[in-house]
Write a protein that holds these residues in place. Structure first.
Motif, PDB file in Angstrom:
ATOM      1  N   MET A 186      52.740  34.049  36.249  1.00 51.29           N
ATOM      2  CA  MET A 186      51.387  33.616  35.893  1.00 51.29           C
ATOM      3  C   MET A 186      50.407  34.070  36.961  1.00 51.29           C
ATOM      4  O   MET A 186      50.702  34.016  38.150  1.00 51.29           O
ATOM      5  N   SER A 187      49.239  34.507  36.552  1.00 50.10           N
ATOM      6  CA  SER A 187      48.218  34.942  37.488  1.00 50.10           C
ATOM      7  C   SER A 187      47.735  33.775  38.339  1.00 50.10           C
ATOM      8  O   SER A 187      47.598  32.638  37.854  1.00 50.10           O
ATOM      9  N   ARG A 188      47.459  34.062  39.614  1.00 52.26           N
ATOM     10  CA  ARG A 188      46.894  33.060  40.515  1.00 52.26           C
ATOM     11  C   ARG A 188      45.479  32.684  40.100  1.00 52.26           C
ATOM     12  O   ARG A 188      44.934  31.679  40.564  1.00 52.26           O
ATOM     13  N   LEU A 189      44.882  33.470  39.224  1.00 48.74           N
ATOM     14  CA  LEU A 189      43.532  33.168  38.762  1.00 48.74           C
ATOM     15  C   LEU A 189      43.511  32.067  37.708  1.00 48.74           C
ATOM     16  O   LEU A 189      42.453  31.518  37.412  1.00 48.74           O
ATOM     17  N   ALA A 190      44.663  31.752  37.156  1.00 46.14           N
ATOM     18  CA  ALA A 190      44.730  30.711  36.130  1.00 46.14           C
ATOM     19  C   ALA A 190      44.230  29.384  36.697  1.00 46.14           C
ATOM     20  O   ALA A 190      44.693  28.923  37.736  1.00 46.14           O
ATOM     21  N   GLY A 191      43.268  28.798  36.005  1.00 43.03           N
ATOM     22  CA  GLY A 191      42.720  27.517  36.423  1.00 43.03           C
ATOM     23  C   GLY A 191      41.620  27.610  37.456  1.00 43.03           C
ATOM     24  O   GLY A 191      40.981  26.589  37.777  1.00 43.03           O
ATOM     25  N   GLN A 192      41.369  28.801  38.005  1.00 42.61           N
ATOM     26  CA  GLN A 192      40.299  28.957  38.982  1.00 42.61           C
ATOM     27  C   GLN A 192      38.943  28.876  38.294  1.00 42.61           C
ATOM     28  O   GLN A 192      38.750  29.403  37.207  1.00 42.61           O
ATOM     29  N   ARG A 193      38.002  28.220  38.952  1.00 43.74           N
ATOM     30  CA  ARG A 193      36.642  28.085  38.420  1.00 43.74           C
ATOM     31  C   ARG A 193      35.772  29.125  39.114  1.00 43.74           C
ATOM     32  O   ARG A 193      35.515  29.024  40.318  1.00 43.74           O
ATOM     33  N   ILE A 194      35.349  30.123  38.342  1.00 44.07           N
ATOM     34  CA  ILE A 194      34.695  31.301  38.912  1.00 44.07           C
ATOM     35  C   ILE A 194      33.251  31.397  38.428  1.00 44.07           C
ATOM     36  O   ILE A 194      32.997  31.401  37.214  1.00 44.07           O
ATOM     37  N   VAL A 195      32.325  31.477  39.376  1.00 45.23           N
ATOM     38  CA  VAL A 195      30.954  31.862  39.061  1.00 45.23           C
ATOM     39  C   VAL A 195      30.880  33.373  39.214  1.00 45.23           C
ATOM     40  O   VAL A 195      31.101  33.915  40.302  1.00 45.23           O
ATOM     41  N   LEU A 196      30.587  34.062  38.124  1.00 50.05           N
ATOM     42  CA  LEU A 196      30.440  35.515  38.128  1.00 50.05           C
ATOM     43  C   LEU A 196      28.955  35.841  38.192  1.00 50.05           C
ATOM     44  O   LEU A 196      28.222  35.611  37.234  1.00 50.05           O
ATOM     45  N   GLY A 197      28.522  36.348  39.339  1.00 49.10           N
ATOM     46  CA  GLY A 197      27.128  36.739  39.516  1.00 49.10           C
ATOM     47  C   GLY A 197      26.940  38.198  39.147  1.00 49.10           C
ATOM     48  O   GLY A 197      27.731  39.049  39.566  1.00 49.10           O
ATOM     49  N   ILE A 198      25.913  38.508  38.387  1.00 47.73           N
ATOM     50  CA  ILE A 198      25.639  39.878  37.965  1.00 47.73           C
ATOM     51  C   ILE A 198      24.231  40.238  38.405  1.00 47.73           C
ATOM     52  O   ILE A 198      23.263  39.574  38.014  1.00 47.73           O
TER      53      ILE A 198
ATOM     54  N   ALA B 242      42.913  42.568  39.838  1.00 41.57           N
ATOM     55  CA  ALA B 242      44.174  42.714  40.571  1.00 41.57           C
ATOM     56  C   ALA B 242      43.999  42.355  42.046  1.00 41.57           C
ATOM     57  O   ALA B 242      44.856  41.703  42.652  1.00 41.57           O
ATOM     58  N   ALA B 243      42.866  42.773  42.636  1.00 37.98           N
ATOM     59  CA  ALA B 243      42.614  42.471  44.045  1.00 37.98           C
ATOM     60  C   ALA B 243      42.438  40.980  44.266  1.00 37.98           C
ATOM     61  O   ALA B 243      42.970  40.409  45.238  1.00 37.98           O
ATOM     62  N   LEU B 244      41.721  40.306  43.375  1.00 36.01           N
ATOM     63  CA  LEU B 244      41.558  38.855  43.489  1.00 36.01           C
ATOM     64  C   LEU B 244      42.898  38.147  43.386  1.00 36.01           C
ATOM     65  O   LEU B 244      43.209  37.229  44.162  1.00 36.01           O
ATOM     66  N   ASP B 245      43.710  38.567  42.407  1.00 38.58           N
ATOM     67  CA  ASP B 245      45.016  37.943  42.222  1.00 38.58           C
ATOM     68  C   ASP B 245      45.891  38.157  43.450  1.00 38.58           C
ATOM     69  O   ASP B 245      46.583  37.228  43.902  1.00 38.58           O
ATOM     70  N   THR B 246      45.845  39.365  44.036  1.00 36.31           N
ATOM     71  CA  THR B 246      46.627  39.654  45.239  1.00 36.31           C
ATOM     72  C   THR B 246      46.150  38.822  46.408  1.00 36.31           C
ATOM     73  O   THR B 246      46.952  38.267  47.169  1.00 36.31           O
ATOM     74  N   GLU B 247      44.825  38.723  46.582  1.00 38.00           N
ATOM     75  CA  GLU B 247      44.283  37.939  47.687  1.00 38.00           C
ATOM     76  C   GLU B 247      44.694  36.474  47.562  1.00 38.00           C
ATOM     77  O   GLU B 247      45.086  35.847  48.549  1.00 38.00           O
ATOM     78  N   LEU B 248      44.612  35.930  46.361  1.00 40.04           N
ATOM     79  CA  LEU B 248      44.985  34.527  46.170  1.00 40.04           C
ATOM     80  C   LEU B 248      46.479  34.328  46.388  1.00 40.04           C
ATOM     81  O   LEU B 248      46.908  33.312  46.922  1.00 40.04           O
TER      82      LEU B 248
END
Length: 452
Positions: free
Chosen positions: A1-13, A175-181
């Motif tokens: 499972m991805s480490r991003l699962a359940g993370q609350r992310i504000v995506l700024g554009i 992928a980079a976020l998942d690796t960092e987490l």
């Protein structure tokens, strides 16, 4: 499972043509199981509509700091407290400058000041803007403030320029976020600041907020180390290319070793399958020309340059627009090649070059070829290894090397050598840096006169 699962992310554009990639990024973050809420600057809405992002995330897109309905509940503060991660992609030169200055003149910059979340940004701008000293200064300031930087990549840009400043691809960002987490699991999910119910249970501690700031201690503290790694690819046509067997493992090991010694590390990598080490700024390139552009963009504040990449010596004079087809009756194919620029020589022949380490991968006459390259390219240190030795070199987990540098006299005839016996590339990288440190500190005038 991805480490991003359940993370609350504000995506700024923020504003830029790369904003179209943010739609894909939002979809991929949702697919990984993250809860995503989007904040757009006014300029970003000229490139992609809030409705698109709302459809992809299932959440209302926030665009205004002074939204009466949202502000009734101090919306920007609520959003800042809600977030586990703030990710700005694309991050324009303007928004990076405002964040570095601590400004809070729109919703995105205001919530960034209020957030205690882990913070990432993916820069995207014209190559001249990215290489400008002001942009590099702002990027350095943001790293000191705890922002982790994803990219930028180098290559062809929408305006037709070629160079650093392209936003990383959405798949690479995820992928980079998942690796960092995964590499910082102890910071994944946050501890409360104290036991009081007044504090949000998902707000990280100050230590977690600074988890991605440059290491403050170590023999390379305060140094910016730039490392090239992996192969380059030179296109023949849309489906074929010229390349080599480099895996990038040695360059990535050096990046980790330099980081562990306190350096701020920029890793410029050709196409490899390796994950980005935690705490390291990675720039992805394909060709030798792209690698040169990326290197040039880092040299303004580079203290140590390590050229570990296996850069192609030649490229096609003209890349075929369509796939080359076999000619009936023909048994040969002629490719017209032209010489690629010498990246190492471009670094050492600057007016004030950084301390420069080169690599020589040889299959015979190791000492002679290494000595020639050391002098001809005006290197401070060269790392020579015999890639014909089974189990060592390209693609292997182990390596061995002989280090060469000019003696204190600076005479081209007086070369000092030091052998590093076979060992894991991570251990070899550490040994190499340990040997390099006294040379770097002395920074002896060992370069030979410029080649004619």
């Amino acid at each position: 499972m991805s480490r991003l699962a359940g993370q609350r992310i504000v995506l700024g554009i923020s504003a830029g043509i790369a904003a179209y990639k943010s739609a894909v990024l939002a979809r991929l973050l949702k697919k990984a199981g993250a809860d995503v809420r989007v904040v757009m600057t006014e300029g970003a809405q000229a490139f992609i509509t809030p409705l698109t992002l709302q459809a992809l995330t299932g959440e209302e897109v926030r665009t205004s700091l002074l939204d009466p309905q949202a502000e009734a509940g101090m919306g920007h503060i609520e959003l800042a407290k809600w977030a586990d991660i703030v990710l700005i992609a694309p991050a324009s030169a303007d928004v990076m400058a405002r964040l570095a200055a601590g400004m809070a003149d729109d919703l995105l910059t205001t919530l960034c000041l209020a957030a205690r979340a882990r913070c990432w940004l993916a820069p995207a701008m014209n190559q001249a803007m990215w290489s400008h000293p002001a942009s590099q200064r702002n990027a350095a300031t943001l790293r000191e403030l705890g922002w982790q930087q994803l990219g930028p990549d180098a290559g062809e840009q929408a305006c037709g320029d070629v160079g650093g400043g392209r936003m990383m691809e959405p798949e690479e960002i995820v992928a980079a976020l998942d690796t960092e987490l995964s590499g910082n699991a102890e910071h994944n999910g946050a501890l409360p600041l104290d036991a009081s119910p007044e504090h949000d249970d998902h707000a990280p501690t100050p230590d977690a907020f600074m988890a991605h700031a440059p290491t403050a201690a170590g023999p390379l503290a305060g140094c910016h180390v730039v490392i090239t790694a992996g192969p380059t690819r030179e296109a023949i046509d849309p489906v074929r290319y010229l390349s080599n067997h480099s895996s990038g493992k040695m360059g990535f090991a050096l990046a980790e070793a330099a980081r562990d010694q306190g350096a701020r590390v920029t890793l410029i990598s050709g196409p490899v399958t390796l994950a980005t080490p935690a705490g390291i700024h990675r720039v992805n390139v394909i060709s030798a020309m792209e690698m040169l552009e990326a290197v040039n963009a880092t040299l303004a504040d580079c203290d140590i340059f390590i050229g570990c990449a296996a850069v192609a010596d030649y490229r096609l004079e003209e890349v075929a627009e369509h796939k080359l087809k076999k000619v009936p009756g023909s048994t040969a194919l002629t490719l017209n090649l032209i010489e690629n620029p010498d990246i190492i020589a471009a670094v050492t022949h600057r007016e004030q070059p950084p301390f420069t380490v080169g690599f020589a991968a040889e299959t015979r006459e190791l000492a002679r070829h290494a000595h020639d390259k050391l002098v001809r390219k005006r290197l401070d240190l060269i790392v020579a290894n015999d890639v014909a030795t089974p189990g060592l070199g390209f693609g292997a987990d182990d390596n061995a090397a002989v280090l060469y540098h000019l003696a204190a006299s600076g005479s081209e005839a007086a070369v000092t050598s030091h052998t590093l016996s076979p060992r894991a590339k991570r251990a070899l990288a550490q040994a190499l840096l340990d040997y390099m440190l006294p040379l770097y500190r002395a920074h002896q005038p060992t370069r030979s006169p410029a080649a004619p």
